[in-house]
Design a protein around this motif. Structure first.
Motif, mmCIF file in Angstrom:
data_model
loop_
_atom_site.group_PDB
_atom_site.id
_atom_site.type_symbol
_atom_site.label_atom_id
_atom_site.label_comp_id
_atom_site.label_asym_id
_atom_site.label_seq_id
_atom_site.Cartn_x
_atom_site.Cartn_y
_atom_site.Cartn_z
ATOM 1 N N GLY A 100 45.685 148.720 69.977
ATOM 2 C CA GLY A 100 44.532 149.516 70.416
ATOM 3 C C GLY A 100 44.191 150.563 69.367
ATOM 4 O O GLY A 100 44.833 150.664 68.329
ATOM 5 N N CYS A 101 43.165 151.351 69.656
ATOM 6 C CA CYS A 101 42.795 152.454 68.758
ATOM 7 C C CYS A 101 43.162 153.752 69.471
ATOM 8 O O CYS A 101 42.647 154.034 70.554
ATOM 9 N N PRO A 102 44.073 154.552 68.889
ATOM 10 C CA PRO A 102 44.501 155.779 69.565
ATOM 11 C C PRO A 102 43.329 156.712 69.895
ATOM 12 O O PRO A 102 43.336 157.371 70.928
ATOM 13 N N TYR A 219 39.974 162.537 68.246
ATOM 14 C CA TYR A 219 40.016 162.411 66.786
ATOM 15 C C TYR A 219 40.770 161.147 66.388
ATOM 16 O O TYR A 219 41.529 160.581 67.178
ATOM 17 N N CYS A 220 40.538 160.736 65.164
ATOM 18 C CA CYS A 220 41.272 159.593 64.623
ATOM 19 C C CYS A 220 42.484 160.133 63.861
ATOM 20 O O CYS A 220 42.326 160.881 62.892
ATOM 21 N N PRO A 221 43.694 159.752 64.270
ATOM 22 C CA PRO A 221 44.885 160.271 63.584
ATOM 23 C C PRO A 221 44.922 159.885 62.106
ATOM 24 O O PRO A 221 45.551 160.579 61.309
ATOM 25 N N LEU A 307 47.539 155.244 56.803
ATOM 26 C CA LEU A 307 47.503 153.855 57.273
ATOM 27 C C LEU A 307 47.177 153.810 58.759
ATOM 28 O O LEU A 307 47.738 154.581 59.542
ATOM 29 N N CYS A 308 46.287 152.903 59.155
ATOM 30 C CA CYS A 308 46.056 152.704 60.600
ATOM 31 C C CYS A 308 47.081 151.686 61.086
ATOM 32 O O CYS A 308 46.973 150.486 60.819
ATOM 33 N N LEU A 309 48.071 152.204 61.803
ATOM 34 C CA LEU A 309 49.197 151.352 62.210
ATOM 35 C C LEU A 309 48.770 150.224 63.123
ATOM 36 O O LEU A 309 49.301 149.125 63.062
HETATM 37 FE FE1 SF4 Z 1 41.116 154.001 65.531
HETATM 38 FE FE2 SF4 Z 1 41.382 155.591 63.425
HETATM 39 FE FE3 SF4 Z 1 42.547 153.214 63.435
HETATM 40 FE FE4 SF4 Z 1 39.896 153.429 63.215
HETATM 41 S S1 SF4 Z 1 41.423 154.118 61.758
HETATM 42 S S2 SF4 Z 1 41.004 152.022 64.520
HETATM 43 S S3 SF4 Z 1 39.520 155.185 64.567
HETATM 44 S S4 SF4 Z 1 42.997 154.944 64.802
#
Ligand code: SF4
Ligand code: 13P
Length: 355
Positions: A100-102, A219-221, A307-309
């Protein structure tokens, strides 16, 4: 999902996995469409039919006319959006339903409903606008109330649409994208306020009446990690470098960067630079690395490693597993009552920003 089997496939050498993925793609031919977000691993982007940012991919999913199976390599809200836009006979699969997206998870329907009810006391009209990075029920919430959706590449057009109707915007769930878009549009910073769902009455009850934009505190981590110091550091050691950032970074960084734009904007910006140029990018590391390997004749560097885990949870092994089990795997299903109004909101976005 058979986790043992997935682990075995994940242990395959990359070239072998790529060959087997390609063989599955050949087997299904036009019946299969693989979509990949630009933050995916390089090899996955090379094997996909369409690669893009979330706006480009939602357009591809909406206009894709062949294909029974759509496999979405990205995070859950993106796969859900494809399922909302797909035709009834199409099925959407997500190689890791846990990815998922936090940020999307920072706005739950219950909290948003409660907040909306409080905001309904304000005079004038408020319209809810949600960033694409939100769950399907939040998209439906906006669609049902005359609102819409935006992505980082069309947020300005969406704000213009709302302001032309003289409406106040309730923006979900990314505080930074909302503020950066409002500031770009010329809204007075005093008229941009934050709604914190964890505080009583949003935390700033005296300021909502005069506000033009009310921002959900999310917010996006990955993008929140960039700092003014990162920019200062690059300016000091690479005075000729161009610094470009994604609009999910905080406003103080946007203000001192050379350019700001969506994932696709960043890709196009880099494509226009010249050999020998130095470009530092403030966004997810996979995009930066993919661009660096695409343009080895210029210095393309991260502003900071981030990095987006959850994007990274989509592996070659999982993609292969999904393709080997297309007919039997669990599909991405959006319940009909949610699908209907989220489709309304998505169609509104696509029509507002049709090019
Ligand atoms: Fe979500 Fe940020 Fe990952 Fe984009 S980069 S999918 S906003 S956590
Ligand atoms: P884009 O809208 O630029 O594709 O961004 C999606 C995303 O998740 C950024 O963090």
């Amino acid at each position: 999902m058979d986790l043992g089997r997935i682990r075995t496939l994940e242990a395959l050498p990359e070239e072998e996995a790529a060959g087997r993925i390609q063989a599955e793609r050949d087997r299904f031919g036009k019946n299969l469409c693989v979509l990949a977000h630009l933050y995916q691993r390089k090899k996955i982007t090379e094997l996909a039919d369409f690669v893009g940012d979330s706006y480009g991919l939602s357009k591809s999913a909406a206009s894709f006319d062949g294909g029974k199976y759509i496999v979405f390599c990205g995070v859950r809200f993106m796969a859900e959006s494809a399922a909302i836009l797909a035709r009834p006979e199409q099925v959407v699969l997500h190689p890791d339903p846990e990815a998922g997206c936090p940020m999307a998870d920072m706005a739950s329907l219950d909290e948003v409903r409660r907040s909306w009810n409080s905001l309904s006391r304000l005079s004038g009209t408020t319209v809810p606008v949600t960033y694409m990075n939100s769950t399907a029920d939040i998209k439906a919430f906006c669609g049902e109330r005359g609102g819409t959706i935006c992505t980082s590449s069309n947020a300005s057009k969406t704000f213009e649409w709302a302001f032309q109707q003289g409406k106040r915007i309730f923006f979900l769930p990314d505080e930074h994208l909302g503020r950066n878009t409002a500031l770009k549009y010329g809204i007075d910073p005093e008229e941009i306020v934050v709604w914190d769902p964890e505080k009583t009455d949003g935390g700033e009850p005296e300021s909502y009446e005069e506000a033009k934009v009310i921002l959900w505190r999310g917010y996006c981590p990955v993008h929140q990690k960039f700092t003014v110091r990162d920019v200062e550091h690059v300016r000091r050691f690479y005075p000729k470098a161009q610094i470009i950032v994604h609009p999910e970074v905080p406003a103080e960084i946007v203000q001192i960067a050379d350019a700001v734009g969506s994932t696709d904007y960043i890709r196009k910006y880099v494509a226009k630079t010249k050999p020998g140029d130095q470009i530092f990018i403030g966004t997810e590391i996979n995009l930066v690395q993919n661009l660096a390997s695409q343009y080895p004749d210029r210095l393309i560097q991260k502003l900071h490693r981030s990095l987006c885990l959850t994007m990274y949870q989509i592996t070659m092994g999982r993609l292969l597993y999904t393709l080997e089990n297309l007919e039997t795997l669990e599909r991405v299903v959006v319940p009909e009552e949610v699908r209907h109004f989220s489709r309304v909101a998505l169609d509104r976005m696509l029509s507002l920003t049709a090019v």
